[in-house]
Design a protein around this motif. Structure first.
Motif, PDB file in Angstrom:
ATOM      1  N   ASP A 111      -4.595  -4.772  10.669  1.00 30.46           N
ATOM      2  CA  ASP A 111      -5.802  -3.963  10.869  1.00 30.46           C
ATOM      3  C   ASP A 111      -5.611  -2.792  11.819  1.00 30.46           C
ATOM      4  N   SER A 170       4.165  -2.776  11.010  1.00 31.20           N
ATOM      5  CA  SER A 170       3.133  -3.732  11.436  1.00 31.20           C
ATOM      6  C   SER A 170       3.731  -4.924  12.167  1.00 31.20           C
ATOM      7  N   PRO A 204       1.567   2.507   5.000  1.00 31.05           N
ATOM      8  CA  PRO A 204       0.611   2.227   6.071  1.00 31.05           C
ATOM      9  C   PRO A 204       0.975   1.053   6.973  1.00 31.05           C
ATOM     10  N   LEU A 241      -2.592   8.508   1.804  1.00 26.18           N
ATOM     11  CA  LEU A 241      -2.725   7.246   2.516  1.00 26.18           C
ATOM     12  C   LEU A 241      -3.513   6.266   1.661  1.00 26.18           C
ATOM     13  N   ASN A 242      -2.944   5.094   1.458  1.00 25.21           N
ATOM     14  CA  ASN A 242      -3.514   4.099   0.558  1.00 25.21           C
ATOM     15  C   ASN A 242      -3.743   2.807   1.329  1.00 25.21           C
ATOM     16  N   HIS A 243      -4.991   2.419   1.457  1.00 28.38           N
ATOM     17  CA  HIS A 243      -5.306   1.167   2.146  1.00 28.38           C
ATOM     18  C   HIS A 243      -5.364  -0.018   1.184  1.00 28.38           C
ATOM     19  N   ASP A 244      -5.204   0.230  -0.101  1.00 26.29           N
ATOM     20  CA  ASP A 244      -5.300  -0.829  -1.101  1.00 26.29           C
ATOM     21  C   ASP A 244      -3.950  -1.512  -1.267  1.00 26.29           C
ATOM     22  N   ASP A 245      -3.893  -2.780  -0.941  1.00 27.50           N
ATOM     23  CA  ASP A 245      -2.661  -3.549  -1.063  1.00 27.50           C
ATOM     24  C   ASP A 245      -2.634  -4.235  -2.421  1.00 27.50           C
ATOM     25  N   ARG A 248       1.895   3.078  10.613  1.00 29.73           N
ATOM     26  CA  ARG A 248       2.288   3.866   9.444  1.00 29.73           C
ATOM     27  C   ARG A 248       3.308   4.941   9.801  1.00 29.73           C
ATOM     28  N   VAL A 268      -3.590   0.298  11.053  1.00 24.69           N
ATOM     29  CA  VAL A 268      -2.757   1.197  10.260  1.00 24.69           C
ATOM     30  C   VAL A 268      -2.387   2.444  11.048  1.00 24.69           C
ATOM     31  N   ASP A 269      -3.276   2.898  11.935  1.00 25.70           N
ATOM     32  CA  ASP A 269      -2.963   4.090  12.725  1.00 25.70           C
ATOM     33  C   ASP A 269      -1.774   3.880  13.642  1.00 25.70           C
ATOM     34  N   GLY A 293       0.777  -1.224   0.000  1.00 28.07           N
ATOM     35  CA  GLY A 293       0.000   0.000   0.000  1.00 28.07           C
ATOM     36  C   GLY A 293       0.812   1.279   0.000  1.00 28.07           C
TER      37      GLY A 293
END
Length: 543
Positions: A336, A461, A457, A306-310, A342, A338-339, A294
């Protein structure tokens, strides 16, 4: 280095295993460093012909997070720079077998020779009020030291899924030690205390020189040019098959036997869904998740979005295959939030030498020698690295490239009244020049700079709070032909967010899945060496 202390002797005769080695095909899902390492270990240590190894990659080229691209005209981009150090035993074992692009030596020898030539020794780990700080003290209070000591000896299981902040008073996160630690490794207070503990132990041998970054090693160029390209060339020469623009979306299973097995790999390719049949002797090795999924790029006059698309599908695949299979871990723990995972990096390309000259004069370090420079007063907690030039193969002599990032990207800047995440490249450079207290030359530098922000993002993780079982074993129990590699499988004692972790997982997967009488070299445990322990404790107690 050499491989003589890792004998390639196979275990006792096993007809099924021997048939798999003799005729089986190997499908590697994901084209990052973990899969590339798997392919190399299969060829080198199990004599698997390259033509029987297929790497399935969603993007248009392999390398994963070890990327590097661009041009002098459009600007170069590296999303991040991985630090190396001398105890990355798996990494150096692998690259001892891989020639450099020019064939003059192995990649491992090139790295060690290079770091003998330019040793990291920061004279300006911090810059405050436009002035460098040479060997800043750690500034730890007795309560902080006691907590660090407790975390070092307390079993990991006792920490559960607690946060670092659950163990320290707020003032700990204002110490020089924390500023150095979090910016070197990208930790946040809400990250996993268990991961923090692993880092304390894994890098105990570097603690005494941590405030000058002693022991940190770099590659000659960015890691894509210095590591991925030679490894890819070596694999190409041996016939490994790369299927790029191929997104794996599911695995089909045969669960009718004593051991479960993967029977099919479902892919999307050119808007078509196809299934690769997996034979009884075939093996499947999957890279789980992706820290750079993303990622979105901005520009000098455009912020990254900000891009949530992987687009790689790495997280979606893990969630799909883990549904109903707890032995495959719990991807939502990492994907789940991202906040909490990122941050933003930026790469700046310069055709004017003014900034490099001013930073060299300020820090006392030539490019490539100083390592990370952090601005503790920065609301963004920003840091930069000026590597040795050229940083890219083919980079012109009159072009210079550097990289930086911020950890507090939602806070307004000190000189630009916007959150870093919303800033253009020019605004990021304006903030940086403000902290460097460069005024007279600022317009000239800003007009020249091509600064490309990159918002990631999922970049930390792997540091998110987790408990036992959230990361699966490299070889999940009950499966005959499946293994996991990368940053999101479980390797006791070693630390994520490193090249070493990916390569160690690859080595472990190959040796385990094929039943070879080999094991990856043990994780270095300097905390058991009295000299290392004494040096670390003495350094932490210094004021």
């Amino acid at each position: 280095m050499n491989n003589s202390h890792y004998p390639a002797t196979q275990a006792a005769a096993d007809p099924a295993r021997d048939e798999a080695i003799a005729s089986g095909h190997f499908y590697l899902v994901g084209g990052g460093i973990a899969s590339l390492a798997v392919a190399a270990f299969l060829i080198r240590d199990a004599d698997i012909p390259g033509a029987r190894i297929t790497i399935l990659e969603a993007l248009d080229k392999p390398g994963g997070s070890l990327d590097g691209a661009g041009s002098p005209q459009e600007g170069y981009v590296v999303r991040g720079g991985r630090m190396l150090e001398s105890k990355y035993l798996c990494t150096y074992d692998l690259f001892d077998s891989i020639p450099t692009l020019d064939g003059r030596s192995s990649v491992t020898k090139e790295i060690f020779d290079w770091n003998e030539t330019i040793r990291t020794s920061s004279k300006a780990r911090f810059v405050r009020d436009g002035h460098r700080e040479d060997t800043p003290s750690y500034g730890l209070a007795e309560t902080h030291l006691l907590t660090l000591g407790r975390l070092s000896i307390e079993p990991e299981a006792m920490l559960g899924d607690s946060r670092i902040a659950d163990h320290f008073e707020p003032d700990f996160f204002e110490t020089n030690f924390w500023y150095m630690w979090c910016t070197t490794f990208a930790f946040q207070p809400w990250h996993s205390a268990a991961e923090f503990r692993r880092y304390l132990l894994r890098f105990a041998h570097m603690t005494s020189g941590f405030n000058q970054l002693h022991g940190i090693m770099r590659t000659v160029y960015n890691q894509y040019d210095s590591m991925v390209r030679p490894l890819r060339k070596w694999l190409d020469e041996r016939g490994v098959r790369f299927r790029t623009n191929t997104r794996v979306v599911d695995l089909h299973y045969d669960e009718s036997g004593e051991l479960n097995r993967v029977a099919g790999i479902v892919c999307e390719q050119e808007n078509r869904r196809v299934e690769i049949a997996v034979g009884t002797q075939d093996k499947v090795i999957v890279t789980l998740g992706s820290m750079t999924a993303g990622s979105s790029l901005g520009g000098t006059n455009q912020p990254a979005v900000l891009n949530h698309d992987d687009s790689s599908g790495a997280w979606a695949l893990w969630k799909t295959i883990a549904a109903g299979h707890s032995e495959f871990g719990h991807p939502s723990v990492f994907a789940d939030h991202v906040d909490e995972s990122r941050w933003l990096s930026f790469t700046t390309t310069l055709h004017d030498r003014t900034l490099f000259r001013l930073v060299r004069d300020l820090t006392g370090n030539v490019p490539g020698e100083g390592g990370l420079i952090t601005f503790p007063q920065s609301n963004w907690l920003a840091s930069i690295v000026l590597p040795h030039q050229p940083h890219f193969l083919g980079q012109p002599k009159d072009v210079e490239v550097f990289w930086g990032y911020g950890l507090h990207i939602d806070r307004p800047g000190n000189f630009v009244s916007k959150p870093m995440a919303e800033c253009t490249g020019r605004e990021i450079m304006t903030e940086l020049l403000g902290h460097l207290q460069i005024q007279a030359e600022a317009p000239r530098i800003l007009d020249d700079a091509i600064c490309i922000p990159c918002l990631m993002p999922f970049i930390t993780s792997q540091f998110l709070r987790r408990k036992r079982g959230d990361r699966p074993q490299v070889a999940p129990e009950g499966w005959a032909n499946l293994a996991f590699v990368g940053q999101f499988c479980e390797l006791p004692n070693d630390v994520v967010f490193t090249v070493e972790y990916s390569v160690r997982s690859a080595q472990t997967a190959v040796y385990t899945l094929l039943g070879l009488n080999k094991s990856a070299p043990a994780v270095y445990k300097g905390q058991h060496d009295p000299r290392v322990l004494y040096g670390a404790v003495s350094a932490l107690h210094s004021r």
